[in-house]
Structures are given as C-alpha cells and as structure tokens.
Design a protein around this motif. Structure first.
Motif, PDB file in Angstrom:
ATOM      1  N   ALA A  60       0.820  -1.216   0.000  1.00 59.65           N
ATOM      2  CA  ALA A  60       0.000   0.000   0.000  1.00 59.65           C
ATOM      3  C   ALA A  60       0.856   1.270   0.000  1.00 59.65           C
ATOM      4  O   ALA A  60       0.387   2.329  -0.431  1.00 59.65           O
ATOM      5  N   GLN A  61       2.093   1.193   0.464  1.00 60.25           N
ATOM      6  CA  GLN A  61       2.982   2.365   0.537  1.00 60.25           C
ATOM      7  C   GLN A  61       3.692   2.692  -0.769  1.00 60.25           C
ATOM      8  O   GLN A  61       4.331   3.735  -0.858  1.00 60.25           O
ATOM      9  N   LEU A  62       3.592   1.821  -1.757  1.00 59.20           N
ATOM     10  CA  LEU A  62       4.317   2.058  -3.009  1.00 59.20           C
ATOM     11  C   LEU A  62       3.903   3.391  -3.625  1.00 59.20           C
ATOM     12  O   LEU A  62       2.713   3.682  -3.760  1.00 59.20           O
ATOM     13  N   ALA A  63       4.891   4.175  -3.984  1.00 62.37           N
ATOM     14  CA  ALA A  63       4.625   5.502  -4.539  1.00 62.37           C
ATOM     15  C   ALA A  63       4.682   5.485  -6.060  1.00 62.37           C
ATOM     16  O   ALA A  63       5.423   4.702  -6.658  1.00 62.37           O
ATOM     17  N   GLY A  64       3.896   6.340  -6.663  1.00 62.90           N
ATOM     18  CA  GLY A  64       3.957   6.513  -8.117  1.00 62.90           C
ATOM     19  C   GLY A  64       3.570   5.268  -8.878  1.00 62.90           C
ATOM     20  O   GLY A  64       2.625   4.579  -8.528  1.00 62.90           O
ATOM     21  N   ASN A  65       4.338   5.005  -9.928  1.00 61.03           N
ATOM     22  CA  ASN A  65       4.046   3.866 -10.799  1.00 61.03           C
ATOM     23  C   ASN A  65       4.799   2.601 -10.408  1.00 61.03           C
ATOM     24  O   ASN A  65       4.881   1.672 -11.209  1.00 61.03           O
ATOM     25  N   ARG A  66       5.386   2.574  -9.221  1.00 60.12           N
ATOM     26  CA  ARG A  66       6.133   1.388  -8.799  1.00 60.12           C
ATOM     27  C   ARG A  66       5.177   0.216  -8.622  1.00 60.12           C
ATOM     28  O   ARG A  66       4.122   0.347  -8.036  1.00 60.12           O
ATOM     29  N   LYS A  67       5.591  -0.907  -9.151  1.00 59.45           N
ATOM     30  CA  LYS A  67       4.770  -2.114  -9.061  1.00 59.45           C
ATOM     31  C   LYS A  67       5.179  -2.912  -7.830  1.00 59.45           C
ATOM     32  O   LYS A  67       6.299  -2.802  -7.350  1.00 59.45           O
ATOM     33  N   PRO A  68       4.261  -3.730  -7.323  1.00 56.36           N
ATOM     34  CA  PRO A  68       4.561  -4.482  -6.103  1.00 56.36           C
ATOM     35  C   PRO A  68       5.421  -5.727  -6.346  1.00 56.36           C
ATOM     36  O   PRO A  68       5.048  -6.849  -6.024  1.00 56.36           O
ATOM     37  N   TYR A  69       6.589  -5.508  -6.947  1.00 58.21           N
ATOM     38  CA  TYR A  69       7.549  -6.595  -7.114  1.00 58.21           C
ATOM     39  C   TYR A  69       8.162  -6.903  -5.757  1.00 58.21           C
ATOM     40  O   TYR A  69       8.259  -6.024  -4.883  1.00 58.21           O
ATOM     41  N   VAL A  70       8.607  -8.123  -5.589  1.00 55.84           N
ATOM     42  CA  VAL A  70       9.209  -8.545  -4.328  1.00 55.84           C
ATOM     43  C   VAL A  70      10.375  -7.621  -3.955  1.00 55.84           C
ATOM     44  O   VAL A  70      10.512  -7.237  -2.791  1.00 55.84           O
ATOM     45  N   SER A  71      11.187  -7.244  -4.930  1.00 53.41           N
ATOM     46  CA  SER A  71      12.346  -6.385  -4.636  1.00 53.41           C
ATOM     47  C   SER A  71      11.917  -5.023  -4.098  1.00 53.41           C
ATOM     48  O   SER A  71      12.561  -4.486  -3.189  1.00 53.41           O
ATOM     49  N   ASN A  72      10.849  -4.452  -4.628  1.00 51.57           N
ATOM     50  CA  ASN A  72      10.364  -3.159  -4.133  1.00 51.57           C
ATOM     51  C   ASN A  72       9.834  -3.273  -2.703  1.00 51.57           C
ATOM     52  O   ASN A  72      10.066  -2.395  -1.875  1.00 51.57           O
TER      53      ASN A  72
END
Length: 86
Positions: A39-51
């Motif tokens: 839920a904290q991902l900013a912008g267009n970042r996808k929820p990949y494991v690394s992120n």
C-alpha cells in the motif's frame, strides 16, 4: 505464476525465486507488514518482491536467492526437451 501468498499480499510473483523471497519476507516481517508495504508504493512502482523488500529494509540471504540444485536441473531438463523438439 499462481501463488496463494501473492494473492493474499498483492505482491507480484513471476518466478519460483520470487515465491521463495516473498515467503522469506512474510516469515521475517509478517503478512500484515508486507500488505502495508504494498500500500505504501509511490507513483508507478509495481509491487515486485524487490520493491517490497526495499520498503521493509530486508535483504535476502543467498539460501533464498539461489535456485536449489534440483530445481535448476529440472528446469534444464525442460529446456533441453523443448530444444530437441525443434
């Protein structure tokens, strides 16, 4: 790749390595923390494991990142079978 844990957490799992890493994240930080990180991902970042790992401040040990020998051999057998058909 179908993954029950990925479906629960919203994390993208595309490979067996992703599945191992997600399992490790959940074991270290908990399912709720992983969902919160998604839920904290900013912008267009996808929820990949690394992120998600970056947000949670987790580094994966080699035992999680490296493909187990038997799995690697099985994948090589599959590739060889595909190549011999051509």
């Amino acid at each position: 790749m179908d993954s029950k844990l990925a479906a629960k957490t919203g994390v993208l799992v595309e490979t067996p390595k992703d599945e191992r890493c997600l399992s490790y994240l959940v074991s270290k930080k908990g399912e709720d923390a992983v969902c919160d990180a998604v839920a904290q991902l900013a912008g267009n970042r996808k929820p990949y494991v690394s992120n998600i790992a970056r947000i949670l401040g987790v580094e994966f040990p080699d035992s999680v990142q490296l493909t187990p020998q038997e799995e690697g051999r099985a994948r090589l057998r599959d590739i060889k079978a595909i190549l011999t058909k051509k």
